[in-house]
Enzyme design. Structure first.
Site, PDB file in Angstrom:
ATOM      1  N   LYS A 157       0.829  -1.216   0.000  1.00  0.00           N
ATOM      2  CA  LYS A 157       0.000   0.000   0.000  1.00  0.00           C
ATOM      3  C   LYS A 157       0.860   1.262   0.000  1.00  0.00           C
ATOM      4  O   LYS A 157       0.651   2.172  -0.798  1.00  0.00           O
ATOM      5  CB  LYS A 157      -0.943   0.027   1.223  1.00  0.00           C
ATOM      6  CG  LYS A 157      -1.894  -1.160   1.299  1.00  0.00           C
ATOM      7  CD  LYS A 157      -2.793  -1.084   2.512  1.00  0.00           C
ATOM      8  CE  LYS A 157      -2.073  -1.105   3.856  1.00  0.00           C
ATOM      9  NZ  LYS A 157      -1.308  -2.339   4.115  1.00  0.00           N
ATOM     10  N   ARG A 192      -9.220   0.773   9.219  1.00  0.00           N
ATOM     11  CA  ARG A 192      -8.800  -0.594   9.546  1.00  0.00           C
ATOM     12  C   ARG A 192      -9.867  -1.340  10.337  1.00  0.00           C
ATOM     13  O   ARG A 192      -9.657  -2.506  10.666  1.00  0.00           O
ATOM     14  CB  ARG A 192      -7.519  -0.543  10.379  1.00  0.00           C
ATOM     15  CG  ARG A 192      -6.225  -0.780   9.596  1.00  0.00           C
ATOM     16  CD  ARG A 192      -5.097  -0.534  10.558  1.00  0.00           C
ATOM     17  NE  ARG A 192      -3.879  -1.239  10.283  1.00  0.00           N
ATOM     18  CZ  ARG A 192      -2.837  -0.725   9.641  1.00  0.00           C
ATOM     19  NH1 ARG A 192      -2.894   0.463   9.116  1.00  0.00           N
ATOM     20  NH2 ARG A 192      -1.722  -1.419   9.533  1.00  0.00           N
ATOM     21  N   ARG A 229      11.711  -5.455   4.809  1.00  0.00           N
ATOM     22  CA  ARG A 229      11.367  -4.040   4.585  1.00  0.00           C
ATOM     23  C   ARG A 229      12.351  -3.091   5.273  1.00  0.00           C
ATOM     24  O   ARG A 229      12.656  -3.241   6.443  1.00  0.00           O
ATOM     25  CB  ARG A 229       9.945  -3.767   5.086  1.00  0.00           C
ATOM     26  CG  ARG A 229       9.594  -2.288   5.037  1.00  0.00           C
ATOM     27  CD  ARG A 229       8.115  -2.040   5.075  1.00  0.00           C
ATOM     28  NE  ARG A 229       7.504  -2.382   6.351  1.00  0.00           N
ATOM     29  CZ  ARG A 229       6.183  -2.352   6.557  1.00  0.00           C
ATOM     30  NH1 ARG A 229       5.360  -2.013   5.586  1.00  0.00           N
ATOM     31  NH2 ARG A 229       5.697  -2.673   7.728  1.00  0.00           N
ATOM     32  N   ARG A 232      11.781  -0.858  10.946  1.00  0.00           N
ATOM     33  CA  ARG A 232      10.841  -0.372  11.945  1.00  0.00           C
ATOM     34  C   ARG A 232      10.857  -1.228  13.209  1.00  0.00           C
ATOM     35  O   ARG A 232      11.021  -2.430  13.149  1.00  0.00           O
ATOM     36  CB  ARG A 232       9.419  -0.374  11.343  1.00  0.00           C
ATOM     37  CG  ARG A 232       9.163   0.841  10.479  1.00  0.00           C
ATOM     38  CD  ARG A 232       7.927   0.725   9.639  1.00  0.00           C
ATOM     39  NE  ARG A 232       6.795   0.084  10.311  1.00  0.00           N
ATOM     40  CZ  ARG A 232       5.609  -0.100   9.740  1.00  0.00           C
ATOM     41  NH1 ARG A 232       5.414   0.323   8.511  1.00  0.00           N
ATOM     42  NH2 ARG A 232       4.631  -0.689  10.381  1.00  0.00           N
ATOM     43  N   ARG A 239       0.356  -8.640  13.547  1.00  0.00           N
ATOM     44  CA  ARG A 239      -0.290  -7.637  12.688  1.00  0.00           C
ATOM     45  C   ARG A 239      -1.095  -8.310  11.573  1.00  0.00           C
ATOM     46  O   ARG A 239      -2.168  -7.845  11.215  1.00  0.00           O
ATOM     47  CB  ARG A 239       0.757  -6.685  12.085  1.00  0.00           C
ATOM     48  CG  ARG A 239       1.472  -5.852  13.136  1.00  0.00           C
ATOM     49  CD  ARG A 239       1.776  -4.442  12.690  1.00  0.00           C
ATOM     50  NE  ARG A 239       2.416  -4.330  11.406  1.00  0.00           N
ATOM     51  CZ  ARG A 239       3.724  -4.487  11.185  1.00  0.00           C
ATOM     52  NH1 ARG A 239       4.548  -4.748  12.194  1.00  0.00           N
ATOM     53  NH2 ARG A 239       4.214  -4.346   9.985  1.00  0.00           N
TER      54      ARG A 239
HETATM   55  P1  ADP Z   1       2.238  -1.878   3.213  1.00  0.00           P
HETATM   56  O1  ADP Z   1       2.240  -0.373   3.189  1.00  0.00           O
HETATM   57  O2  ADP Z   1       1.010  -2.466   2.545  1.00  0.00           O
HETATM   58  O3  ADP Z   1       2.464  -2.446   4.569  1.00  0.00           O
HETATM   59  P2  ADP Z   1       4.815  -1.646   1.875  1.00  0.00           P
HETATM   60  O4  ADP Z   1       4.550  -0.721   0.734  1.00  0.00           O
HETATM   61  O5  ADP Z   1       5.482  -1.084   3.075  1.00  0.00           O
HETATM   62  O6  ADP Z   1       3.440  -2.377   2.298  1.00  0.00           O
HETATM   63  O7  ADP Z   1       5.639  -2.884   1.291  1.00  0.00           O
HETATM   64  C1  ADP Z   1       6.118  -3.917   2.148  1.00  0.00           C
HETATM   65  C2  ADP Z   1       7.466  -4.447   1.620  1.00  0.00           C
HETATM   66  O8  ADP Z   1       7.259  -5.152   0.393  1.00  0.00           O
HETATM   67  C3  ADP Z   1       8.479  -3.361   1.316  1.00  0.00           C
HETATM   68  O9  ADP Z   1       9.756  -3.854   1.662  1.00  0.00           O
HETATM   69  C4  ADP Z   1       8.366  -3.163  -0.201  1.00  0.00           C
HETATM   70  O10 ADP Z   1       9.595  -2.728  -0.793  1.00  0.00           O
HETATM   71  C5  ADP Z   1       8.002  -4.559  -0.688  1.00  0.00           C
HETATM   72  N1  ADP Z   1       7.098  -4.568  -1.842  1.00  0.00           N
HETATM   73  C6  ADP Z   1       6.042  -3.736  -2.079  1.00  0.00           C
HETATM   74  N2  ADP Z   1       5.420  -4.074  -3.238  1.00  0.00           N
HETATM   75  C7  ADP Z   1       6.084  -5.151  -3.743  1.00  0.00           C
HETATM   76  C8  ADP Z   1       5.933  -5.969  -4.935  1.00  0.00           C
HETATM   77  N3  ADP Z   1       4.940  -5.744  -5.812  1.00  0.00           N
HETATM   78  N4  ADP Z   1       6.798  -6.980  -5.103  1.00  0.00           N
HETATM   79  C9  ADP Z   1       7.790  -7.210  -4.192  1.00  0.00           C
HETATM   80  N5  ADP Z   1       7.995  -6.488  -3.075  1.00  0.00           N
HETATM   81  C10 ADP Z   1       7.158  -5.467  -2.846  1.00  0.00           C
HETATM   82  P1  ADP Z   2       1.905  -1.767   7.798  1.00  0.00           P
HETATM   83  O1  ADP Z   2       2.554  -0.917   6.732  1.00  0.00           O
HETATM   84  O2  ADP Z   2       2.812  -2.857   8.259  1.00  0.00           O
HETATM   85  O3  ADP Z   2       0.537  -2.240   7.436  1.00  0.00           O
HETATM   86  P2  ADP Z   2       1.256   0.685   9.252  1.00  0.00           P
HETATM   87  O4  ADP Z   2       2.422   1.561   9.084  1.00  0.00           O
HETATM   88  O5  ADP Z   2       0.074   0.954   8.388  1.00  0.00           O
HETATM   89  O6  ADP Z   2       1.726  -0.842   9.092  1.00  0.00           O
HETATM   90  O7  ADP Z   2       0.772   0.682  10.754  1.00  0.00           O
HETATM   91  C1  ADP Z   2       1.669   0.422  11.815  1.00  0.00           C
HETATM   92  C2  ADP Z   2       0.901   0.377  13.129  1.00  0.00           C
HETATM   93  O8  ADP Z   2       0.267   1.663  13.371  1.00  0.00           O
HETATM   94  C3  ADP Z   2      -0.241  -0.628  13.194  1.00  0.00           C
HETATM   95  O9  ADP Z   2       0.207  -1.924  13.578  1.00  0.00           O
HETATM   96  C4  ADP Z   2      -1.137   0.002  14.274  1.00  0.00           C
HETATM   97  O10 ADP Z   2      -0.625  -0.208  15.570  1.00  0.00           O
HETATM   98  C5  ADP Z   2      -1.008   1.496  13.962  1.00  0.00           C
HETATM   99  N1  ADP Z   2      -2.042   1.924  13.001  1.00  0.00           N
HETATM  100  C6  ADP Z   2      -1.832   2.396  11.737  1.00  0.00           C
HETATM  101  N2  ADP Z   2      -2.998   2.716  11.149  1.00  0.00           N
HETATM  102  C7  ADP Z   2      -3.978   2.436  12.043  1.00  0.00           C
HETATM  103  C8  ADP Z   2      -5.393   2.513  12.026  1.00  0.00           C
HETATM  104  N3  ADP Z   2      -6.060   2.954  10.937  1.00  0.00           N
HETATM  105  N4  ADP Z   2      -6.073   2.144  13.143  1.00  0.00           N
HETATM  106  C9  ADP Z   2      -5.434   1.713  14.231  1.00  0.00           C
HETATM  107  N5  ADP Z   2      -4.101   1.591  14.312  1.00  0.00           N
HETATM  108  C10 ADP Z   2      -3.362   1.936  13.234  1.00  0.00           C
END
Ligand code: ADP
Ligand code: ADP
Length: 217
Positions: A14, A89, A128, A161, A172
């Protein structure tokens, strides 16, 4: 006007996609995770409260999260549209978002669901690396920076992170299935959910996303 909610499990891509899309569509990304991390860095009261939940892989309470989004959404750059990343969420957050947008005479137009198998989500989270300055994410294997440990865009230092430990990652993903996945039917019932295959290259996922958004525009 285009209010977009990006859905998908932790690690689905995302953030990666939203950061590119905001340039393409010229509307801002609101990533609640990034907003919480900014508060952690600045050691605000909100940051201190959020940390306990984030470190455990649990969701920050809805009232706190919604208040933070309400504040961000009231800023002028959100008037033409927003890409929501990691919000809503829970069903309660989705209802709150619909009410907030309703007050602006707006609504959620499309919910692209970036679908990725849970086993792949874990591999993505494990590798990541995040830029400490701009929040752009890299992957040690799938999307490495040109120079190890350094952001391609702004030269910022990359870090892993605090909540990207193995135990928290698993929690998560479970929390996602328990509390967030029900939103798929919530938006499907409204006829605005579009499924995107997230197991393709980053560039191909971006192409499919833009196509899906253009189709409804
Ligand atoms: P989210 O915001 O949904 O948690 P991220 O954008 O942080 O996901 O991506 C999670 C990890 O996966 C990062 O290390 C990113 O570089 C990698 N990643 C994202 N999209 C792809 C893809 N299409 N193929 C392989 N790796 C990806
Ligand atoms: P990821 O990229 O791995 O999905 P995020 O960066 O979106 O993780 O979120 C990291 C953490 O921040 C979550 O595990 C949660 O604790 C908190 N968080 C983020 N967005 C929300 C939300 N919309 N509602 C509640 N907690 C959230």
């Amino acid at each position: 006007m285009m209010y977009i909610v990006l859905m998908g499990g932790p690690g689905a891509g995302k953030g990666t996609q939203a950061k590119q899309l905001q340039k393409e569509l010229n509307i801002p990304q609101i990533a609640t995770g990034d907003l919480f991390r900014e508060n952690l860095r600045n050691e605000t009261e909100l940051g201190k409260l959020a940390r306990t939940y984030m470190d455990a892989g649990e969701l920050v309470p809805d009232e706190v999260t919604v208040a933070m989004v309400k504040d961000r959404l009231s800023q002028p750059d959100c008037a033409q549209g927003v890409i929501f990343d990691g919000f809503p969420r829970t069903i309660a957050q989705a209802d709150a978002l619909s009410a907030l947008l309703g007050e602006m005479g707006e609504q959620v137009h499309i919910v692209p669901y970036i679908h990725v198998d849970p086993a792949i989500l874990l591999k993505r989270l494990a590798g990541r690396w995040t830029c400490s300055t701009c929040g752009r994410v890299y992957h040690a294997l799938f999307n490495p920076p040109q120079q190890s440990g350094i952001c391609d865009l702004d030269g910022g230092t990359l870090y892993q992170r605090d909540d990207d430990t193995e135990e928290t990652q698993k929690r998560r993903i479970d929390v996602y299935f328990e509390q967030t996945a029900p939103l798929l039917d919530y938006y499907r019932d409204k006829g605005i959910l579009v499924e995107i295959n997230g197991e393709q290259s980053i560039a191909q996922v971006q192409k499919d996303l833009i196509q899906a958004i253009r189709n409804i525009a």
